[in-house]
Design a protein around this motif. Structure first.
Motif, mmCIF file in Angstrom:
data_model
loop_
_atom_site.group_PDB
_atom_site.id
_atom_site.type_symbol
_atom_site.label_atom_id
_atom_site.label_comp_id
_atom_site.label_asym_id
_atom_site.label_seq_id
_atom_site.Cartn_x
_atom_site.Cartn_y
_atom_site.Cartn_z
ATOM 1 N N GLN A 281 40.890 38.544 43.057
ATOM 2 C CA GLN A 281 42.137 38.958 42.411
ATOM 3 C C GLN A 281 42.383 38.187 41.117
ATOM 4 O O GLN A 281 42.891 38.732 40.138
ATOM 5 N N LYS A 282 41.994 36.939 41.099
ATOM 6 C CA LYS A 282 42.135 36.129 39.885
ATOM 7 C C LYS A 282 41.330 36.746 38.733
ATOM 8 O O LYS A 282 41.826 36.878 37.603
ATOM 9 N N LEU A 283 40.095 37.145 39.024
ATOM 10 C CA LEU A 283 39.248 37.723 37.981
ATOM 11 C C LEU A 283 39.849 39.015 37.438
ATOM 12 O O LEU A 283 39.880 39.236 36.222
ATOM 13 N N MET A 284 40.324 39.870 38.333
ATOM 14 C CA MET A 284 40.871 41.153 37.891
ATOM 15 C C MET A 284 42.121 40.959 37.036
ATOM 16 O O MET A 284 42.323 41.677 36.045
ATOM 17 N N LEU A 285 42.958 39.992 37.391
ATOM 18 C CA LEU A 285 44.169 39.737 36.612
ATOM 19 C C LEU A 285 43.846 39.106 35.268
ATOM 20 O O LEU A 285 44.376 39.530 34.223
ATOM 21 N N LYS A 286 42.991 38.099 35.256
ATOM 22 C CA LYS A 286 42.689 37.393 34.008
ATOM 23 C C LYS A 286 41.879 38.254 33.040
ATOM 24 O O LYS A 286 41.890 38.003 31.831
#
Length: 337
Positions: A281-286
């Motif tokens: 989820q961090k990758l998709m948001l950033k």
């Protein structure tokens, strides 16, 4: 320390009675009692003699074997220096939690689960903010087989499979499904493909599948997953294809660790997804390919990662006014998930 561990282990074995039929069993098939504790002590003892971490641990944690060896080195030292040494599962859990303070929560949880030790969530204080410490307790954890890119539905949903040889799954798979898988292999060997196909339909109708991986047929349970806390553009929206393609790129061929918290109205399990020790989820948001889904998740880190992408104009934030997926769905009520 080796001698002290050996003496402690002998003491445990000498004082342990056979488990009763209704006692809860841990990963090793032993009761969550002094027997489960003795397994940990054995592994610490063997680590000091051969520097090898236990086989099978990697299925329960997200870090590499090199990292695991560092944990056991720390735990051996902590055990040696503890006074008194842990005598109960709860005391062993506390030693692990505080010795590995600062490590990623899925690793600490996985290690405790591997030994059937209590999780003691109130005492877990992870400091690795990049891994997004969890404010509540997951219902269960999935350790998946490699992800097929065709199983990624969009930027926040996918289908995964978990082998029925997994400790959790092995206790859940119906006996008739196991028999159907065995009979299907026999039918295929006899080239009776009509019967093999009928048996395969029986397997899939019950939510299972047979995956061909490394020249081996693996019976596995199917799970539909919704990434917790984010909402990616729908496939027919602008940046929908880019979001899906990015998720495929991240997950393709990798085994995942999924911390499942809930089930949504469409029968999907909602969870935090880790791939190669990275919070997906961090990758998709950033990367600017998802919104923080604030209606369902208030974690501040997710908001910070969305804000980072917005500030840099990354991904969908290159558009001056991107349409929110939940608003798009309201306009398209016939949209299917």
């Amino acid at each position: 320390m080796g001698n002290s561990l050996k003496r402690f282990l002998c003491g445990l074995c000498g004082s342990t009675d056979h488990t009763s039929g209704d006692e809860q069993l841990g990963h090793h098939g032993v009761s969550i009692s002094t027997v489960g504790l003795s397994v940990l002590v054995q592994h610490l003892y063997y680590f000091e003699t051969n520097s090898q971490v236990p086989e099978g641990l990697s299925k329960h944690v997200i870090s590499s074997k090199k990292a695991q060896a560092k944990w056991y080195r720390k735990l051996s030292k902590a055990w040696r220096e503890s006074n008194p040494q842990p005598r109960t599962p709860e005391e062993a859990s506390r030693l692990i939690i505080f010795t590995l303070k600062g490590h990623q929560l899925p690793d600490v949880e996985g290690l405790l689960s591997f030994y059937g030790l209590p999780l003691l969530y109130s005492q877990v204080e992870p400091t690795d903010t990049e891994a997004t410490p969890l404010p509540d307790r997951p219902n269960f954890v999935l350790n998946t087989l490699p992800v097929d890119p065709r199983a990624v539905a969009d930027g926040d949903g996918l289908t995964v499979y978990v082998s029925t040889s997994d400790a959790r799954e092995s206790s859940l798979v119906p006996e008739e499904i196991i028999m159907a898988a065995v009979e299907r292999n026999e039918a295929r060997a006899e080239r009776d493909f009509a019967r093999a196909d009928a048996l395969y339909k029986q397997i899939t109708d019950e939510g299972y599948g047979v995956l061909h991986i490394n020249n081996e047929h693996i019976l596995a349970r199917k799970y539909r997953i919704r990434l917790r806390g984010i909402d990616a553009p729908e496939n027919k929206q602008p940046y929908g294809k880019e979001a899906k393609d990015e998720l495929v790129k991240i997950l393709d061929g990798n085994c995942l660790k999924i911390l499942v918290f809930d089930e949504d109205q469409y029968g999907r399990f909602v969870g935090d997804v880790y791939c190669n020790n990275i919070f997906v989820q961090k990758l998709m948001l950033k990367r600017g390919l998802a919104w923080h889904y604030t209606d369902y998740d208030k974690r501040p880190k997710l908001a910070q990662w969305e804000k980072y992408a917005r500030a840099k104009g990354i991904g969908l934030w290159a558009s001056p006014n991107p349409e929110k997926p939940w608003e798009w769905r309201r306009k398209h009520p016939n949209h299917r998930y």
